[in-house]
Design a protein around this motif. Sequence first.
Motif, PDB file in Angstrom:
ATOM      1  N   MET A  29       0.831  -1.201   0.000  1.00  0.00           N
ATOM      2  CA  MET A  29       0.000   0.000   0.000  1.00  0.00           C
ATOM      3  C   MET A  29       0.867   1.253   0.000  1.00  0.00           C
ATOM      4  N   ASN A  30       0.436   2.236  -0.763  1.00  0.00           N
ATOM      5  CA  ASN A  30       1.117   3.522  -0.746  1.00  0.00           C
ATOM      6  C   ASN A  30       0.383   4.460   0.211  1.00  0.00           C
ATOM      7  N   LYS A  31       0.858   5.687   0.299  1.00  0.00           N
ATOM      8  CA  LYS A  31       0.281   6.616   1.271  1.00  0.00           C
ATOM      9  C   LYS A  31      -1.190   6.898   0.972  1.00  0.00           C
ATOM     10  N   LYS A  32      -1.543   7.022  -0.306  1.00  0.00           N
ATOM     11  CA  LYS A  32      -2.948   7.296  -0.653  1.00  0.00           C
ATOM     12  C   LYS A  32      -3.848   6.129  -0.215  1.00  0.00           C
ATOM     13  N   ASP A  33      -3.380   4.896  -0.440  1.00  0.00           N
ATOM     14  CA  ASP A  33      -4.164   3.727  -0.025  1.00  0.00           C
ATOM     15  C   ASP A  33      -4.414   3.743   1.480  1.00  0.00           C
ATOM     16  N   VAL A  87      -4.875 -11.967   8.552  1.00  0.00           N
ATOM     17  CA  VAL A  87      -3.433 -11.906   8.238  1.00  0.00           C
ATOM     18  C   VAL A  87      -2.608 -12.293   9.473  1.00  0.00           C
ATOM     19  N   ARG A  88      -3.048 -11.825  10.647  1.00  0.00           N
ATOM     20  CA  ARG A  88      -2.379 -12.206  11.901  1.00  0.00           C
ATOM     21  C   ARG A  88      -2.378 -13.717  12.086  1.00  0.00           C
ATOM     22  N   LEU A  99      -7.129   1.845  16.515  1.00  0.00           N
ATOM     23  CA  LEU A  99      -7.302   0.450  16.094  1.00  0.00           C
ATOM     24  C   LEU A  99      -7.035   0.292  14.602  1.00  0.00           C
ATOM     25  N   LYS A 100      -7.448   1.283  13.807  1.00  0.00           N
ATOM     26  CA  LYS A 100      -7.190   1.251  12.361  1.00  0.00           C
ATOM     27  C   LYS A 100      -5.695   1.317  12.060  1.00  0.00           C
ATOM     28  N   VAL A 101      -4.994   2.210  12.760  1.00  0.00           N
ATOM     29  CA  VAL A 101      -3.539   2.328  12.548  1.00  0.00           C
ATOM     30  C   VAL A 101      -2.865   0.997  12.883  1.00  0.00           C
ATOM     31  N   ARG A 110      -0.479  -4.213  10.812  1.00  0.00           N
ATOM     32  CA  ARG A 110      -0.441  -5.676  10.647  1.00  0.00           C
ATOM     33  C   ARG A 110      -0.453  -6.068   9.177  1.00  0.00           C
ATOM     34  N   LEU A 111      -1.270  -5.386   8.360  1.00  0.00           N
ATOM     35  CA  LEU A 111      -1.335  -5.722   6.938  1.00  0.00           C
ATOM     36  C   LEU A 111      -0.018  -5.436   6.223  1.00  0.00           C
TER      37      LEU A 111
END
Length: 319
Positions: A1-5, A24-25, A232-234, A239-240
């Motif tokens: 993922m890039n910054k925009k993603d 993924v975990r 939580l999103k960060v 993790r991804l």
Amino acid sequence: MNKKDILDILKSPDKSLFKEADKVREEHVGNGVHLRGLIEFSNICKMNCLYCGLQSSNKNVERYRLAKDEILSIAKSGVEAGYKTIVMQSGEDSYFSAKVLCEIISEIKSLDVALTLSLGERTYDEYKAFKDAGADRYLIRIETTDEKLYKKMHPFADFENRKRCLRDLKKVGFETGTGCLVGLPGQTVESLADDILFFKDIDADMIGIGPFISHPDTPLASEPNGDFNLALKVMALTRLILPDINIPATTAMETLKENGRLLALQSGANVVMPNLTDFEHKKLYSIYPNKASADRNEVEVMLKRIGRYVANDFGFRKH
């Protein structure tokens, strides 16, 4: 993922991210949860970070410093209780020289346990001495990669030196941990995206992410707490992007939201750090108020509820 993603996901109300991070975990680090036994051995700190209750200018803190024998006694109790990792954490307390710390490190390592240090900014030679004495991991959070915000929040610190510490830790062979606070006054979503990309750029081995919680004895006392869901999103995005690292369900998550630790474990986290420090000293290590705690038994019960279990290995990163 890039910054925009990353920005698109951080701004989106879609919660499928959490399930994806959990998947993924499971694929990369399994269903075992590593318990790290935390010893907070000194709340004396020479730094003056605006968000921290232990800042040097806070005169309302009752300061303490555990003796070597007290630290070793707590570590032995932790190992006897089944902990595979001991974490030594303190404020930036210059009283503990590299020589004294290396003696403590060697004695704890003789207990056949992994050892994580969180002692702040030190020199390359000190880091190398700690590694040579047997320490395995070192945690030093960047808190924010926004240089202007960093300087504002850390009046006694140097942004470049913080990054130098992380480079040196990698160089001497430590499993290196860092992380960020989510919700600092003046922080932007763009800078949080930069934080995540920074974690990837340095290939961090463990990342601790928690929401900002205001402390009444700091200059940020009147500021609102950070947003739990954004934190939580960060964490889930981290993790991804770094699928095989260790990510704790931080105490700040649980402090800000009931069952926050559980939600973090279902959104990409695989580590919990129960506090082994005795009650009297634990309450004095007040980085933020009303700090949540959990003992090993409580964590085991919680894990069973979500089909997870306590891992029985040292919990090193498996690339």
